[in-house]
Design an enzyme around this catalytic site. Structure first.
Site, PDB file in Angstrom:
ATOM      1  CG  ASP A 185      -0.413  -0.040   2.514  1.00  0.00           C
ATOM      2  OD1 ASP A 185       0.820  -0.208   2.615  1.00  0.00           O
ATOM      3  OD2 ASP A 185      -1.157   0.104   3.506  1.00  0.00           O
TER       4      ASP A 185
ATOM      5  CD  GLU B 263       0.557  -1.587   7.898  1.00  0.00           C
ATOM      6  OE1 GLU B 263       0.234  -0.777   8.790  1.00  0.00           O
ATOM      7  OE2 GLU B 263       1.054  -1.220   6.805  1.00  0.00           O
TER       8      GLU B 263
ATOM      9  CD  GLU C 162       7.943  -0.238   7.379  1.00  0.00           C
ATOM     10  OE1 GLU C 162       6.982  -0.962   7.012  1.00  0.00           O
ATOM     11  OE2 GLU C 162       8.139   0.901   6.946  1.00  0.00           O
TER      12      GLU C 162
HETATM   13  O1  KIV Z   1       3.552  -1.113   1.643  1.00  0.00           O
HETATM   14  C1  KIV Z   1       4.707  -1.531   1.608  1.00  0.00           C
HETATM   15  O2  KIV Z   1       5.477  -1.253   0.685  1.00  0.00           O
HETATM   16  C2  KIV Z   1       5.174  -2.368   2.707  1.00  0.00           C
HETATM   17  C3  KIV Z   1       6.638  -2.619   2.788  1.00  0.00           C
HETATM   18  C4  KIV Z   1       7.276  -1.416   3.361  1.00  0.00           C
HETATM   19  C5  KIV Z   1       6.973  -3.841   3.533  1.00  0.00           C
HETATM   20  O3  KIV Z   1       4.422  -2.771   3.525  1.00  0.00           O
END
Ligand code: KIV
Length: 266
Positions: A45, A116, A183
């Site tokens: 996202d 998430e 992250e």
């Molecule tokens: O949205 C994204 O690009 C992600 C990465 C940072 C793992 O979740």
């Protein structure tokens, strides 16, 4: 190109082989990346920032994710295709979470979803996995929680946050996720999580000891330069190549040097 599956990714952890993942948002880039034999493509996202020009990922919709997943799918040579569930597509109730994960698989053609959060979304993860949809977790700096964190800040630095991250990771593993993205957390914490879990960890700004690594492709090729986090290594400077090419084109058109005879039809 060998097709990568969830089993390929799990086997890599068992064999201590590093897992490679990059974000990807369209057909052209999917072809360029997947033919290099990458393990996983993530329709992140983060497309809200790097493709749609939003300030953060919060405005991204499920339809945006499906649109970009379809495009990536058409160019993907064999990587395992994972798509993010965007903000507010899974938080409010379990039924909604399963329905939206199902749309990403059925309409977009993804093979897994990424979601998430920790214990608070444990039930959603269980229900999505029960619907036969593989799930990747995402802990640490979860960009959809930007307003809660008060900015893009490294997470897991206090003892309390450290302990919470470990219990979140175990909860998401127990709920049935087959991998977890970590992250922007300290390296020692990512190492500990990697050691306590049976499923692979994929780090972004989480140091050297994760089972794999992921980066936003536009960051690592130097395409998106509004902001570059410390953990990014730029492997190319594509934005400079584009600027130089466009400048030369404009000059040549203005000076009557393009098109030449060889660019015209007889
Ligand atoms: O949205 C994204 O690009 C992600 C990465 C940072 C793992 O979740």
């Amino acid at each position: 190109m060998n097709k990568k599956t969830v089993t390929t990714i799990l086997d890599k952890k068992c064999k201590s082989e590093k897992i490679t993942m990059l974000t990807c948002y369209d057909y052209v880039m999917a072809k360029l990346i997947s033919y290099q034999d990458i393990d996983m493509l993530l329709v992140g996202d983060s497309l809200g920032n790097v493709k749609l020009g939003y300030e953060n990922t919060l405005p991204v919709t499920i339809d945006d994710m499906i649109y970009h997943t379809k495009s990536v799918k058409r160019g993907n040579a064999g990587a395992l295709l994972v798509t993010d569930m965007p903000f507010m597509s899974y938080e409010s109730n379990i039924e909604e979470a399963v329905k939206n994960a199902g749309r990403i698989i059925k309409e977009g053609g993804a093979e897994a979803v990424k979601i998430e959060g920790g214990v608070e979304i444990e039930e959603q993860v269980k229900a999505i996995v029960n619907a036969k949809i593989p799930v990747v977790g995402h802990l640490g700096l979860t960009p959809q929680a930007i307003n809660k964190f008060g900015g893009f800040k490294v997470q897991g630095r206090t003892q309390e946050a450290h302990d919470k991250l470990i219990s979140d990771a175990k909860a998401i593993e127990n709920a049935g996720a087959f991998a977890i993205t970590l992250e922007a957390i300290p390296e020692h914490l990512a190492k500990e999580v990697t050691e306590v879990l049976n499923i692979p960890t994929i780090g972004i700004g989480a140091g050297r000891y994760c089972d794999g690594q992921v980066l936003v492709v536009d960051d690592m090729i130097g395409m998106f330069d509004d902001f570059t986090p410390k953990f990014v290594k730029k492997y190319a400077n594509v934005s400079q190549i584009i600027k130089t090419a466009v400048k030369e084109y404009i000059e040549e058109v203005r000076e009557g040097k393009f098109p030449k005879e060889e660019n015209t039809y007889k």
